[in-house]
Design a protein around this motif. Structure first.
Motif, PDB file in Angstrom:
ATOM      1  N   PRO A  49       0.802  -1.218   0.000  1.00 32.88           N
ATOM      2  CA  PRO A  49       0.000   0.000   0.000  1.00 32.88           C
ATOM      3  C   PRO A  49       0.832   1.264   0.000  1.00 32.88           C
ATOM      4  CG  PRO A  49       0.020  -0.984   2.166  1.00 32.88           C
ATOM      5  CD  PRO A  49       0.655  -1.975   1.240  1.00 32.88           C
ATOM      6  N   ALA A  50       2.061   1.191   0.513  1.00 28.55           N
ATOM      7  CA  ALA A  50       2.877   2.395   0.606  1.00 28.55           C
ATOM      8  C   ALA A  50       3.186   2.971  -0.769  1.00 28.55           C
ATOM      9  CB  ALA A  50       4.179   2.088   1.347  1.00 28.55           C
ATOM     10  N   ARG A  51       3.133   2.157  -1.815  1.00 30.29           N
ATOM     11  CA  ARG A  51       3.473   2.627  -3.147  1.00 30.29           C
ATOM     12  C   ARG A  51       2.239   2.894  -4.005  1.00 30.29           C
ATOM     13  NH1 ARG A  51       8.678   2.719  -3.887  1.00 30.29           N
ATOM     14  NH2 ARG A  51      10.092   1.334  -2.779  1.00 30.29           N
ATOM     15  N   ASP A  52       1.077   2.920  -3.398  1.00 27.19           N
ATOM     16  CA  ASP A  52      -0.149   3.180  -4.134  1.00 27.19           C
ATOM     17  C   ASP A  52      -0.122   4.601  -4.680  1.00 27.19           C
ATOM     18  OD1 ASP A  52      -2.686   3.615  -5.064  1.00 27.19           O
ATOM     19  OD2 ASP A  52      -3.683   2.637  -3.368  1.00 27.19           O
ATOM     20  N   PRO A  53      -0.099   4.774  -6.017  1.00 26.09           N
ATOM     21  CA  PRO A  53      -0.008   6.123  -6.582  1.00 26.09           C
ATOM     22  C   PRO A  53      -1.230   6.978  -6.294  1.00 26.09           C
ATOM     23  CG  PRO A  53      -0.512   4.520  -8.283  1.00 26.09           C
ATOM     24  CD  PRO A  53      -0.189   3.733  -7.040  1.00 26.09           C
ATOM     25  N   ALA A  54      -2.336   6.348  -5.887  1.00 26.36           N
ATOM     26  CA  ALA A  54      -3.560   7.105  -5.629  1.00 26.36           C
ATOM     27  C   ALA A  54      -3.516   7.845  -4.302  1.00 26.36           C
ATOM     28  CB  ALA A  54      -4.771   6.172  -5.656  1.00 26.36           C
ATOM     29  N   ALA A 101      16.561   8.888   6.323  1.00 22.86           N
ATOM     30  CA  ALA A 101      16.370  10.141   5.593  1.00 22.86           C
ATOM     31  C   ALA A 101      15.836   9.948   4.186  1.00 22.86           C
ATOM     32  CB  ALA A 101      17.693  10.914   5.542  1.00 22.86           C
ATOM     33  N   GLU A 102      16.134   8.831   3.534  1.00 23.08           N
ATOM     34  CA  GLU A 102      15.701   8.609   2.158  1.00 23.08           C
ATOM     35  C   GLU A 102      14.258   8.118   2.063  1.00 23.08           C
ATOM     36  OE1 GLU A 102      17.532   9.505  -0.471  1.00 23.08           O
ATOM     37  OE2 GLU A 102      18.908  10.276   1.063  1.00 23.08           O
ATOM     38  N   ALA A 103      13.649   7.785   3.171  1.00 26.37           N
ATOM     39  CA  ALA A 103      12.258   7.301   3.142  1.00 26.37           C
ATOM     40  C   ALA A 103      11.314   8.441   2.791  1.00 26.37           C
ATOM     41  CB  ALA A 103      11.874   6.710   4.495  1.00 26.37           C
ATOM     42  N   GLU A 104      10.228   8.110   2.097  1.00 30.89           N
ATOM     43  CA  GLU A 104       9.233   9.115   1.738  1.00 30.89           C
ATOM     44  C   GLU A 104       8.384   9.517   2.950  1.00 30.89           C
ATOM     45  OE1 GLU A 104       6.994   7.162  -1.252  1.00 30.89           O
ATOM     46  OE2 GLU A 104       8.703   6.921  -2.597  1.00 30.89           O
ATOM     47  N   LEU A 105       8.298   8.627   3.918  1.00 31.57           N
ATOM     48  CA  LEU A 105       7.474   8.869   5.107  1.00 31.57           C
ATOM     49  C   LEU A 105       8.139   8.209   6.303  1.00 31.57           C
ATOM     50  CD1 LEU A 105       4.735   9.762   6.437  1.00 31.57           C
ATOM     51  CD2 LEU A 105       3.869   7.496   5.834  1.00 31.57           C
ATOM     52  N   ILE A 106       8.277   8.940   7.403  1.00 34.14           N
ATOM     53  CA  ILE A 106       8.799   8.398   8.660  1.00 34.14           C
ATOM     54  C   ILE A 106       7.734   8.628   9.719  1.00 34.14           C
ATOM     55  CG2 ILE A 106      10.631   8.499  10.390  1.00 34.14           C
ATOM     56  CD1 ILE A 106      12.414   9.837   8.284  1.00 34.14           C
ATOM     57  N   VAL A 163      -0.894   3.526   8.370  1.00 40.30           N
ATOM     58  CA  VAL A 163      -1.745   2.432   8.832  1.00 40.30           C
ATOM     59  C   VAL A 163      -1.599   1.223   7.916  1.00 40.30           C
ATOM     60  CG1 VAL A 163      -4.136   1.711   9.159  1.00 40.30           C
ATOM     61  CG2 VAL A 163      -3.378   3.926  10.027  1.00 40.30           C
ATOM     62  N   ALA A 164      -1.525   1.451   6.611  1.00 38.44           N
ATOM     63  CA  ALA A 164      -1.329   0.339   5.681  1.00 38.44           C
ATOM     64  C   ALA A 164       0.000  -0.359   5.943  1.00 38.44           C
ATOM     65  CB  ALA A 164      -1.389   0.849   4.239  1.00 38.44           C
ATOM     66  N   PHE A 165       1.030   0.410   6.288  1.00 37.11           N
ATOM     67  CA  PHE A 165       2.333  -0.161   6.625  1.00 37.11           C
ATOM     68  C   PHE A 165       2.214  -1.075   7.842  1.00 37.11           C
ATOM     69  CE2 PHE A 165       6.317  -0.273   8.915  1.00 37.11           C
ATOM     70  CZ  PHE A 165       7.301  -0.330   7.933  1.00 37.11           C
ATOM     71  N   LEU A 166       1.517  -0.606   8.886  1.00 38.33           N
ATOM     72  CA  LEU A 166       1.331  -1.406  10.091  1.00 38.33           C
ATOM     73  C   LEU A 166       0.615  -2.705   9.788  1.00 38.33           C
ATOM     74  CD1 LEU A 166       0.272   1.451  12.550  1.00 38.33           C
ATOM     75  CD2 LEU A 166       2.458   0.223  12.551  1.00 38.33           C
ATOM     76  N   ALA A 173      -1.940  15.111   5.673  1.00 38.01           N
ATOM     77  CA  ALA A 173      -2.194  14.346   6.896  1.00 38.01           C
ATOM     78  C   ALA A 173      -2.981  13.085   6.578  1.00 38.01           C
ATOM     79  CB  ALA A 173      -2.933  15.217   7.909  1.00 38.01           C
ATOM     80  N   ALA A 174      -4.037  13.212   5.760  1.00 45.32           N
ATOM     81  CA  ALA A 174      -4.868  12.054   5.443  1.00 45.32           C
ATOM     82  C   ALA A 174      -4.081  11.021   4.643  1.00 45.32           C
ATOM     83  CB  ALA A 174      -6.100  12.499   4.663  1.00 45.32           C
ATOM     84  N   GLY A 175      -3.310  11.479   3.662  1.00 46.69           N
ATOM     85  CA  GLY A 175      -2.531  10.545   2.854  1.00 46.69           C
ATOM     86  C   GLY A 175      -1.465   9.846   3.656  1.00 46.69           C
ATOM     87  N   ASP A 176      -0.767  10.587   4.519  1.00 46.59           N
ATOM     88  CA  ASP A 176       0.280   9.972   5.334  1.00 46.59           C
ATOM     89  C   ASP A 176      -0.312   9.012   6.362  1.00 46.59           C
ATOM     90  OD1 ASP A 176       2.225  11.313   3.953  1.00 46.59           O
ATOM     91  OD2 ASP A 176       2.479  12.905   5.442  1.00 46.59           O
TER      92      ASP A 176
END
Length: 432
Positions: free
Chosen positions: A4-9, A396-401, A23-26, A15-18
């Motif tokens: 899910p982390a790579r879902d282009p949608a 640091a290279e992650a899109e989301l932490i 949650v999808a990562f978890l 805030a909502a997207g992150d």
């Protein structure tokens, strides 16, 4: 939806997207690490017979409100295929357990008439729809019944609801049924990445090959550190672990292995005092520099992590059996399956002991810091800040932490000063 982390949608950066990505990562992490997955209304259950007393390894994870309170007969099922809605996302992985529609219905809604009091159905859709208040109560009842079924051989019941609106609405019914409620914050890093040296490689001792997996522990629940309180592995702490799923002060977090992360641990629920360095940090802007003189952050091997976990759990649970302590520590092995990169990091005190430790998980462009914990003898000396700065630099290279923090405990303020921002909430309900 295994990636899910790579879902282009997804609307990244909002805030909502992150929140959606975190949650999808978890969910994906929980699925990959669990030996057994079972579909339940609105989500799935994870089970691990090796650690039957571990809350985090044996729980329900609910993504959304069950459709019509879990009653799945909304479309024709003549071909006995799993409904398209239930076969997508997380349940796509579970289709092998539910290829027969009627079998899934029997498992997920065996108490349909008793719990939902909906006797009228034409086989393809609902005829009687309850009032909104009744629907919420019945949704909670359905989830509790699903927990009773999925966790029938466990001494605890844990339902983690990752939809804030649903969790809030179900809270009164869970409380009436004797469940404890813990709310966790999903916090996303928005600050500047600190400058920190790369973690030093593990020592030869910490790289020793892991021994054979420890035998399954007794079905009896692991002793809880306190009776105060997603998505384990450290002694009871403020938020030193996930929401009712990691290392926290409550039985929910201390054994659940939730994700509420805390830089220190305490056997009680009362907030611990912030260290002088943390209290002095400014409320916004870049994180304060790590205190001078602290040693560099190190990469820890699995065996050293397990040894440190045994030490910390023994200190927190002095009356627990050696078998229980070993099982609590050995749960770290399962985390290695959760993400592409699973790293254990620590800061060593001058006496050679690991003063503070944490996990870093990276998968699909998303990074999570988890199980941040400072041993009691080393608190208030800046070890947690040093560790967090190093983890942020490494990711640091992650899109989301992101991380999870107990909504009712002080570490959330510590993380805010580091540059984290709350984007949402999750809920966990525990009964022992």
């Amino acid at each position: 939806m295994d990636e899910p982390a790579r879902d282009p949608a997804l609307d990244r950066g909002t805030a909502a997207g992150d929140l959606t990505r975190a949650v999808a990562f978890l969910h994906a992490f929980a699925r990959r690490r669990a030996p057994v997955l079972r579909p339940v209304p609105g989500g799935f259950a994870v089970l691990d017979d090796r650690y039957p007393g571990s809350y985090d390894d044996n729980r329900l994870i609910i993504r959304e409100a069950p459709d019509d309170n879990g009653l799945l007969a909304r479309e024709p099922s003549g071909d006995n295929r799993l409904l398209a809605r239930e076969a997508s996302g997380d349940n796509r992985l579970l289709a092998r357990e539910a290829s027969d529609y009627k079998g899934l219905l029997a498992r997920e809604a065996s108490n349909y008439h008793r719990l939902l009091a909906r006797e009228a159905s034409d086989g393809n859709g609902l005829i009687v729809r309850p009032a909104p208040g009744d629907a919420l109560e019945r949704t909670a009842e359905l989830l509790m019944a699903a927990a009773d079924e999925a966790l029938a051989t466990r001494a605890h019941r844990l339902v983690c609801i990752d939809d804030d609106q649903l969790g809030t609405a179900c809270a009164p019914a869970f409380a009436a049924a004797g469940y404890e409620h813990e709310t966790n914050l999903v916090m996303v890093f928005r600050g500047p990445i600190p400058t920190s040296p790369a973690p030093a490689p593990p020592s030869p001792a910490s790289q020793a090959a892991p021994p054979e997996a420890s035998p399954a522990v007794s079905p009896a629940p692991l002793p809880a550190a306190s009776a105060a309180a997603s998505r384990g592995g450290s002694p009871a702490a403020s938020p030193a672990g996930p929401p009712m799923t990691s290392e926290a002060v409550s039985p929910v977090a201390s054994q659940v292995g939730s994700s509420a992360t805390s830089p220190t641990a305490s056997p009680t629920v009362s907030p611990a005092s912030l260290s002088a360095g943390s209290a002095a940090a400014s409320q916004g802007g870049s994180p304060a520099a790590s205190p001078a003189g602290l040693r560099a952050v190190e990469v820890l091997g699995l065996e050293e992590v397990v040894a440190v976990l045994r030490r910390d759990w023994r200190e927190s649970l002095p009356e627990a059996s050696d078998e229980t302590i070993d099982a609590l520590a050995r749960r770290a092995e399962a985390r290695l399956r959760g993400a592409d990169t699973v790293g254990f990091r620590g800061v060593r005190a001058p006496d050679g002991e690991i003063a503070a430790r944490a996990d870093l998980y990276v998968h699909g462009g998303v990074a999570q810091t988890e199980s941040v914990f400072t041993a009691e003898a080393y608190r208030g000396k800046g070890y947690a800040r040093t560790l967090m700065n190093a983890l942020l630099a490494e990711a640091a290279e992650a899109e989301l932490i992101f991380l999870l923090a107990d909504a009712d405990d002080w570490p959330r303020h510590f993380y805010t000063r580091l540059g984290f921002e709350t984007v949402g909430r999750t809920h966990a309900f525990l009964r022992t």
